[in-house]
Each structure stands twice: as structure tokens, then as C-alpha cells.
Design a protein around this motif. Structure first.
Motif, PDB file in Angstrom:
ATOM      1  N   VAL A   1       0.836  -1.205   0.000  1.00  8.38           N
ATOM      2  CA  VAL A   1       0.000   0.000   0.000  1.00  8.38           C
ATOM      3  C   VAL A   1       0.871   1.255   0.000  1.00  8.38           C
ATOM      4  O   VAL A   1       0.649   2.196  -0.774  1.00  8.38           O
ATOM      5  N   GLY A   2       1.867   1.281   0.860  1.00  8.89           N
ATOM      6  CA  GLY A   2       2.697   2.474   1.025  1.00  8.89           C
ATOM      7  C   GLY A   2       3.506   2.832  -0.203  1.00  8.89           C
ATOM      8  O   GLY A   2       3.618   4.016  -0.566  1.00  8.89           O
ATOM      9  N   LEU A   3       4.091   1.814  -0.881  1.00 11.81           N
ATOM     10  CA  LEU A   3       4.924   2.105  -2.045  1.00 11.81           C
ATOM     11  C   LEU A   3       4.109   2.658  -3.216  1.00 11.81           C
ATOM     12  O   LEU A   3       4.517   3.661  -3.821  1.00 11.81           O
ATOM     13  N   PRO A   4       2.956   2.063  -3.571  1.00 11.29           N
ATOM     14  CA  PRO A   4       2.124   2.688  -4.622  1.00 11.29           C
ATOM     15  C   PRO A   4       1.659   4.100  -4.232  1.00 11.29           C
ATOM     16  O   PRO A   4       1.554   4.974  -5.092  1.00 11.29           O
ATOM     17  N   PHE A   5       1.388   4.310  -2.943  1.00  6.89           N
ATOM     18  CA  PHE A   5       0.958   5.630  -2.483  1.00  6.89           C
ATOM     19  C   PHE A   5       2.065   6.661  -2.721  1.00  6.89           C
ATOM     20  O   PHE A   5       1.819   7.757  -3.244  1.00  6.89           O
ATOM     21  N   LEU A   6       3.299   6.303  -2.352  1.00  6.43           N
ATOM     22  CA  LEU A   6       4.427   7.198  -2.574  1.00  6.43           C
ATOM     23  C   LEU A   6       4.641   7.434  -4.070  1.00  6.43           C
ATOM     24  O   LEU A   6       4.917   8.560  -4.507  1.00  6.43           O
ATOM     25  N   THR A   7       4.501   6.379  -4.862  1.00  6.15           N
ATOM     26  CA  THR A   7       4.677   6.499  -6.313  1.00  6.15           C
ATOM     27  C   THR A   7       3.651   7.459  -6.909  1.00  6.15           C
ATOM     28  O   THR A   7       3.986   8.305  -7.749  1.00  6.15           O
ATOM     29  N   LEU A   8       2.402   7.336  -6.466  1.00  4.37           N
ATOM     30  CA  LEU A   8       1.356   8.234  -6.969  1.00  4.37           C
ATOM     31  C   LEU A   8       1.662   9.689  -6.607  1.00  4.37           C
ATOM     32  O   LEU A   8       1.484  10.595  -7.423  1.00  4.37           O
ATOM     33  N   PHE A   9       2.124   9.904  -5.379  1.00  4.99           N
ATOM     34  CA  PHE A   9       2.462  11.267  -4.969  1.00  4.99           C
ATOM     35  C   PHE A   9       3.590  11.830  -5.827  1.00  4.99           C
ATOM     36  O   PHE A   9       3.528  12.981  -6.284  1.00  4.99           O
ATOM     37  N   LEU A  10       4.627  11.022  -6.064  1.00  9.32           N
ATOM     38  CA  LEU A  10       5.762  11.497  -6.861  1.00  9.32           C
ATOM     39  C   LEU A  10       5.348  11.759  -8.310  1.00  9.32           C
ATOM     40  O   LEU A  10       5.797  12.738  -8.935  1.00  9.32           O
ATOM     41  N   LEU A  11       4.493  10.888  -8.855  1.00 11.78           N
ATOM     42  CA  LEU A  11       4.024  11.098 -10.227  1.00 11.78           C
ATOM     43  C   LEU A  11       3.216  12.392 -10.357  1.00 11.78           C
ATOM     44  O   LEU A  11       3.324  13.112 -11.350  1.00 11.78           O
ATOM     45  N   CYS A  12       2.387  12.677  -9.337  1.00 12.49           N
ATOM     46  CA  CYS A  12       1.505  13.844  -9.394  1.00 12.49           C
ATOM     47  C   CYS A  12       2.202  15.134  -8.971  1.00 12.49           C
ATOM     48  O   CYS A  12       1.590  16.211  -9.061  1.00 12.49           O
TER      49      CYS A  12
ATOM     50  N   LEU B   1       6.472  15.635  -8.737  1.00 13.66           N
ATOM     51  CA  LEU B   1       7.689  15.709  -9.531  1.00 13.66           C
ATOM     52  C   LEU B   1       7.437  15.271 -10.978  1.00 13.66           C
ATOM     53  O   LEU B   1       7.942  15.886 -11.927  1.00 13.66           O
ATOM     54  N   GLY B   2       6.652  14.235 -11.134  1.00 17.22           N
ATOM     55  CA  GLY B   2       6.349  13.755 -12.487  1.00 17.22           C
ATOM     56  C   GLY B   2       5.650  14.806 -13.326  1.00 17.22           C
ATOM     57  O   GLY B   2       5.982  15.023 -14.494  1.00 17.22           O
ATOM     58  N   LEU B   3       4.659  15.484 -12.730  1.00 18.73           N
ATOM     59  CA  LEU B   3       3.947  16.530 -13.467  1.00 18.73           C
ATOM     60  C   LEU B   3       4.837  17.733 -13.748  1.00 18.73           C
ATOM     61  O   LEU B   3       4.714  18.374 -14.795  1.00 18.73           O
TER      62      LEU B   3
ATOM     63  N   ASP C   1      -1.111  26.304  -9.935  1.00 18.94           N
ATOM     64  CA  ASP C   1      -1.182  25.390  -8.801  1.00 18.94           C
ATOM     65  C   ASP C   1      -2.210  24.289  -8.990  1.00 18.94           C
ATOM     66  O   ASP C   1      -2.072  23.196  -8.434  1.00 18.94           O
ATOM     67  N   TYR C   2      -3.248  24.545  -9.788  1.00 13.36           N
ATOM     68  CA  TYR C   2      -4.337  23.570  -9.912  1.00 13.36           C
ATOM     69  C   TYR C   2      -3.894  22.263 -10.555  1.00 13.36           C
ATOM     70  O   TYR C   2      -4.538  21.234 -10.386  1.00 13.36           O
ATOM     71  N   PHE C   3      -2.792  22.287 -11.305  1.00 14.18           N
ATOM     72  CA  PHE C   3      -2.308  21.049 -11.909  1.00 14.18           C
ATOM     73  C   PHE C   3      -1.855  20.044 -10.841  1.00 14.18           C
ATOM     74  O   PHE C   3      -1.838  18.844 -11.088  1.00 14.18           O
ATOM     75  N   PHE C   4      -1.470  20.536  -9.675  1.00 12.73           N
ATOM     76  CA  PHE C   4      -0.903  19.675  -8.639  1.00 12.73           C
ATOM     77  C   PHE C   4      -1.935  19.268  -7.589  1.00 12.73           C
ATOM     78  O   PHE C   4      -1.555  18.765  -6.526  1.00 12.73           O
ATOM     79  N   THR C   5      -3.211  19.477  -7.863  1.00  9.00           N
ATOM     80  CA  THR C   5      -4.253  19.127  -6.887  1.00  9.00           C
ATOM     81  C   THR C   5      -4.152  17.675  -6.413  1.00  9.00           C
ATOM     82  O   THR C   5      -4.257  17.409  -5.205  1.00  9.00           O
ATOM     83  N   PRO C   6      -3.963  16.674  -7.306  1.00  7.58           N
ATOM     84  CA  PRO C   6      -3.825  15.287  -6.810  1.00  7.58           C
ATOM     85  C   PRO C   6      -2.663  15.136  -5.829  1.00  7.58           C
ATOM     86  O   PRO C   6      -2.805  14.430  -4.815  1.00  7.58           O
ATOM     87  N   ALA C   7      -1.544  15.791  -6.090  1.00 10.20           N
ATOM     88  CA  ALA C   7      -0.399  15.696  -5.175  1.00 10.20           C
ATOM     89  C   ALA C   7      -0.755  16.284  -3.823  1.00 10.20           C
ATOM     90  O   ALA C   7      -0.385  15.731  -2.774  1.00 10.20           O
ATOM     91  N   PHE C   8      -1.476  17.402  -3.823  1.00 10.03           N
ATOM     92  CA  PHE C   8      -1.868  18.010  -2.554  1.00 10.03           C
ATOM     93  C   PHE C   8      -2.793  17.085  -1.769  1.00 10.03           C
ATOM     94  O   PHE C   8      -2.694  16.975  -0.548  1.00 10.03           O
TER      95      PHE C   8
END
Length: 554
Positions: free
Chosen positions: A62-73, A75-77, A104-111
């Protein structure tokens, strides 16, 4: 000039993307989502990192996919979007690579993901305290856990930081601004608008409030696309002579093998006397945009049947010399067959400002305004200044004073209106009134800046009026206070022509020539500013080949 080149080379696009660069820096958006920013963000950052660490350690799947999603949304973006920081431009079209508003709205998923991580961090801290105290002092366990639950109130920090910024309950300005633009147009007019900011409110007023739907709105940005040109012709009856085969784009292979898009058939570009496809093309040493060709086409095909208006001046390179026919009518420019030399319809403008326009909400300093909003409706003040200036030039002082008195009451934040009034009072020998106007503007801008501390326009204008009051008082401390505000606003966005012009003006008036040169070098780090006439004069150089034209400042 060598110093300019050195400074430009020192600019780090990656730092602009990741840091606190105006309109695009990720870190400034990231920290301000949850806190007042800067050091106030540290507890939230630590809690988020703890939450992610615990999630990965407890349940890796659970934790690793969660971190991956945050990084994609995040740094990735950042890497994918590659936002424009203003250091580069398209030499062929003179269009700057510069974000026009906050992204800033592009990073809403990361927030959202990091907000969840902060919540997990709060839970982990409470659990750690509970378990640790159970070993050493079981009697205090319950009390400490209750005390630690105060961490669940952390969202109140974000709420207090962001509520005012997002509160639109008393913000009537977009509605009245759009309504005033429509009221500037004669019946059945065709209105060319420049972009999102002056188009979307107008569309809303027309479609939602069913107001002035006789005005056909043509958005210049969208006019670069085939589907929109087709829509304007076939759904909104905008006069366009091109057939569908001359409008709709289809893929075709260029000689180089590259696949591009263009219509099936060319059309006769009447102003340029050539056969051309409705696609960007070279002509007379510049790239002609689709919107440019279509503006000329609509003007010619209209044959003066309907009034044609623009929310800003028509493009300067038109072979039809549209700017020579554009007359300011309140908030819009209307094409006329035989305009007079002033290019200002004083009577129509005076009547619109005094009897038609609605200014609800403009004087309310408690309504949130960011730089973008303030910059949009500055046109209201600019047009009023031009109308009063023309009246004064014609000797119509009574109506000019009447309009100025109304405008500084309904739109008190716009500094040039007060400055115009001060100059008039000075010319009449009424220095006491001039000073009172300056103090009133200072108090107004202090109220607006207190309510909107991130608004750089208010910071600049307050600094400008403080230096003016300090000059009149012969108060060096107040002058320095004003200059400090001007520098602060300029350093926050040193690519702003408005901030640069105001700072350089104040520095020149107060003999700060070394600081003026430093500000010019800082402004010139952005290539698009190298052709600014003030920059050229102060740096003593000719424009670089292929440099873009200067941007105006007010």
C-alpha cells in the motif's frame, strides 16, 4: 551587456520549476496548501514524511504505490508540464514562454495525497506516544493521548490560511466587469475578446444570466482553431466567406515527411493579396496567425453591416490598419470608418462611466483579489484615465473632475486616477487637496494590501504613493519605506514590466541611480525584456537580433 548575459546564464530553469518562481514554482504552492508557508510548513512536512514512512513500513504493497502516486503527481507533473518561466520565447512569433497565471491547480492530486499522508503522520505520532508512555507511565497514557489529539485540528490552519483566498461570497466584480463590457457594445455588435479572462465572464453573463445575447463574442485565442472558426460561421452567423473545405483541417504530409494539418483548399487572403491555407504561415518577415487572418476576413466580409468591437486594441500588423480605425468607447475599441484624431469617443465614454456602468464590489477591500484579477480589471481605470485626459486636453475640466470624483469613490484602488486628480489640483494651486488625495490613496491601498498581502499590484502602488508623499513631506524615512515596498514587489516577480517601471520611476525621482541599474539588470535577465525602451536606454545597447518587441508598463 556582458553582465546581462552572465545573469541570464545563471538562471536555473529546474530551480524555477521546483522552487518559488512566480506563476509556476511547485514548492511555493506545496507549502501554502497547508500552512502560512516557509517555516510554518515544517511541521506539516515532517508529519507527511512520517505518514509515508509508516505506510511503507507497515504495508509495503500500500505504502509504495501511495508514494509512487504522490511522486508522479508532483515531480512527475513538473517534468511533464515543463512550465514556462519567462526566460525563453518563440523568436518567429515573438510569443514569450511565460505562464500567464498561477498553475497550482495542476498539482491538486499531489496536494490530496500529501494531505492523506499528513493524516497518517498524525495517527502515527499519537500511536507512538500512546505505546511509548504505556511502557514508562501507564497512568499518564490516556491524558497524553487526549492532549495529542489536538493534532487533528491542523486542518484549521489550512482553513484559516485559504478561506479568504477562496471566498467568493461578495465578489461581484467578474459579473459587473463582463456586464460593463457588453454594455459598451452597440446592438448586434461583433465583439473580439482576447483570452480566458475577458471571455469567460462575458459568456457567463450571456448564457447564465441571459443578458445582451445580441452581441456575438469571438474569442481570439480560440480563433486559431478550425472547429471554432466553423462554429462562428455556421452557428453564430459571424460573417465569414470561407467554405467548410477552406476551414476544416485534415492531416497532410509535408515535403519533409512531417505530418501536419491544414484545410483541403486554400482561400484568397484579401488583405495580403495571396492564396493561403487557413493555417499559420510566413508573410512579410513574420508568422501570420490564423486569428490574424480571420480578424481581417471578418472585418472585410462584414462590410460595416454590424458594429465591430475589441476588448483590447486590434493586432498592430493588420494590413487593414485596424488600429487606425479603433476608437475607444468606454471599455472597448470600436472600428469606425472615419475616426477623429483623438481615437477616443469622449461623450460615449463619459455617459457609460457616469450613467451605465456598474461598479459593485470594486471599493470593497475585503473581497479577495489576486494579481491576475487586479490586472484584468485595471482596464476600467486605464480607460477612465484616457477619457479624463482627453477632456482636460479639450478644456472640458468640469466633466473631467466629475468623472474623476466618481471613479476614485467607486474604484479607489487604481492609483493613476488619484494621480491624475492630484496633478489637476496641483495645476490649480490646490496643494492641500492634492495632499489629501494622496493620503486617501495611501489609506486605501494599505487596506487592500492588508486584505490581499500577496497582491503585488497593491504592494507596488502603495510603495509608489508612499515615495510621493515622502517627497512632498521631505521625509527620507517614508521615501525609503516606499522604495522598500517597491523592491519587495519587484523581487517577488522581477519579470513584471509593471513592477519594473514603477520601481525605476521612483528610483530615478530619488536619485538612486545605482539601484536603478541593478533593477534593470535583474529585469533584463529575461530575454523578452531586452527590447524594453527603458532597458535599452539604461544599458546603452541595441536590441539583440530576433529579440521580441517591448512590453508595455503602466
Amino acid at each position: 551587456y556582458k553582465e546581462v548575459v552572465r545573469l541570464a546564464c545563471d538562471m536555473d530553469p529546474d530551480q524555477d520549476q521546483l522552487g518559488r518562481h512566480p506563476h509556476m514554482g511547485f514548492w511555493s504552492y506545496f507549502e501554502e496548501q497547508y500552512s502560512p508557508g516557509r517555516w510554518g510548513f515544517v511541521p506539516f512536512l515532517l508529519l507527511g514524511l512520517v505518514g509515508m514512512y509508516v505506510a511503507i513500513r507497515k504495508r509495503l504493497e500500500v505504502g509504495l504505490p501511495f508514494l509512487t502516486l504522490f511522486l508522479l503527481c508532483s515531480l512527475g507533473l513538473i517534468l511533464y508540464m515543463n512550465f514556462a518561466d519567462g526566460t525563453r520565447y518563440v523568436a518567429a512569433t515573438n510569443d514569450a514562454y511565460l505562464e500567464v497565471r498561477n498553475r497550482d491547480y495542476f498539482f491538486t492530486p499531489a496536494f490530496v495525497f500529501f494531505g492523506i499522508a499528513i493524516g497518517m503522520g498524525v495517527s502515527a505520532v499519537i500511536r507512538y506516544l500512546k505505546n511509548r508512555l504505556a511502557e514508562t507511565n501507564p497512568g499518564m497514557q490516556k491524558a497524553i493521548v487526549y492532549a495529542a489529539t489536538i493534532l487533528v485540528l491542523l486542518p484549521a490552519v489550512a482553513l484559516s490560511k485559504n478561506y479568504h483566498i477562496n471566498d467568493r461570497s461578495r465578489n461581484y466584480i467578474p459579473y459587473v466587469y463582463a456586464k460593463n463590457i457588453l454594455d459598451s457594445c452597440p446592438p448586434d455588435a461583433i465583439l473580439f475578446t482576447s483570452g480566458d479572462n475577458d471571455t469567460f465572464p462575458v459568456w457567463c453573463v450571456q448564457e447564465v444570466y441571459d443578458y445582451r445575447k445580441d452581441v456575438r463574442v469571438v474569442n481570439l485565442s480560440l480563433l486559431n482553431t478550425d472547429w471554432y472558426v466553423d462554429q462562428m460561421k455556421n452557428r453564430y452567423n459571424v460573417p465569414i466567406s470561407l467554405s467548410d473545405e477552406q476551414i476544416i483541417w485534415y492531416p497532410f504530409e509535408m515535403r519533409s515527411g512531417v505530418i501536419a494539418n491544414r484545410p483541403l483548399k486554400p482561400f484568397y487572403d484579401r488583405p495580403r493579396k495571396r492564396q493561403a491555407y487557413l493555417a499559420p504561415s510566413a508573410w512579410d518577415g513574420r508568422v501570420v496567425k490564423v486569428q490574424d487572418m480571420m480578424v481581417d476576413e471578418i472585418v472585410l466580409e462584414n462590410k460595416w453591416k454590424y458594429p465591430i468591437c475589441f476588448s483590447s486594441l486590434p493586432y498592430a500588423e493588420s494590413p487593414l490598419k485596424l488600429r487606425d480605425r479603433a476608437v475607444l468607447r468606454g471599455l472597448v475599441y470600436q472600428l469606425e470608418r472615419n475616426p477623429d484624431g483623438s481615437f477616443i469617443d469622449v461623450d460615449a465614454g463619459y455617459d457609460l462611466y457616469m450613467n451605465t456602468y456598474d461598479f459593485s464590489g470594486y471599493a470593497n477591500s475585503e473581497v479577495y483579489r489576486d494579481d491576475n484579477a487586479t490586472g484584468v480589471f485595471m482596464a476600467v481605470g486605464m480607460s477612465a484615465v484616457r477619457i479624463t485626459g482627453e477632456m482636460l486636453q479639450q478644456g472640458d475640466t468640469a466633466r473631467a473632475v466629475e468623472l474623476l470624483e466618481k471613479m476614485i469613490n467607486v474604484y479607489p484602488e487604481y492609483w493613476q486616477l488619484t494621480l491624475e486628480f492630484m496633478e489637476l489640483a496641483d495645476a490649480q494651486g490646490d496643494t492641500a487637496r492634492s495632499y489629501d488625495l494622496a493620503m486617501r490613496l495611501r489609506d486605501t491601498l494599505e487596506a487592500f494590501l492588508a486584505s490581499n498581502p500577496a497582491n503585488l499590484f497593491y504592494m507596488q502602488d502603495l510603495g509608489l504613493i508612499k515615495t510621493e508623499i515622502g517627497r512632498r513631506r521631505n521625509d527620507p524615512a517614508l521615501i525609503q519605506e516606499g522604495l522598500d515596498l517597491l523592491w519587495k514587489a519587484f523581487n517577488a516577480n522581477s519579470n513584471s514590466a509593471y513592477a519594473y517601471r514603477k520601481l525605476v520611476t521612483a528610483l530615478s525621482q530619488n536619485g538612486r541611480y545605482a539601484e536603478r541599474q541593478r533593477a534593470t539588470l535583474q529585469f533584463a535577465k529575461y530575454k523578452m525584456n531586452l527590447n524594453d525602451p527603458i532597458v535599452k536606454a539604461l544599458l546603452g545597447r541595441q536590441p539583440a537580433p530576433g529579440s521580441p518587441p517591448p512590453r508595455g508598463g503602466n
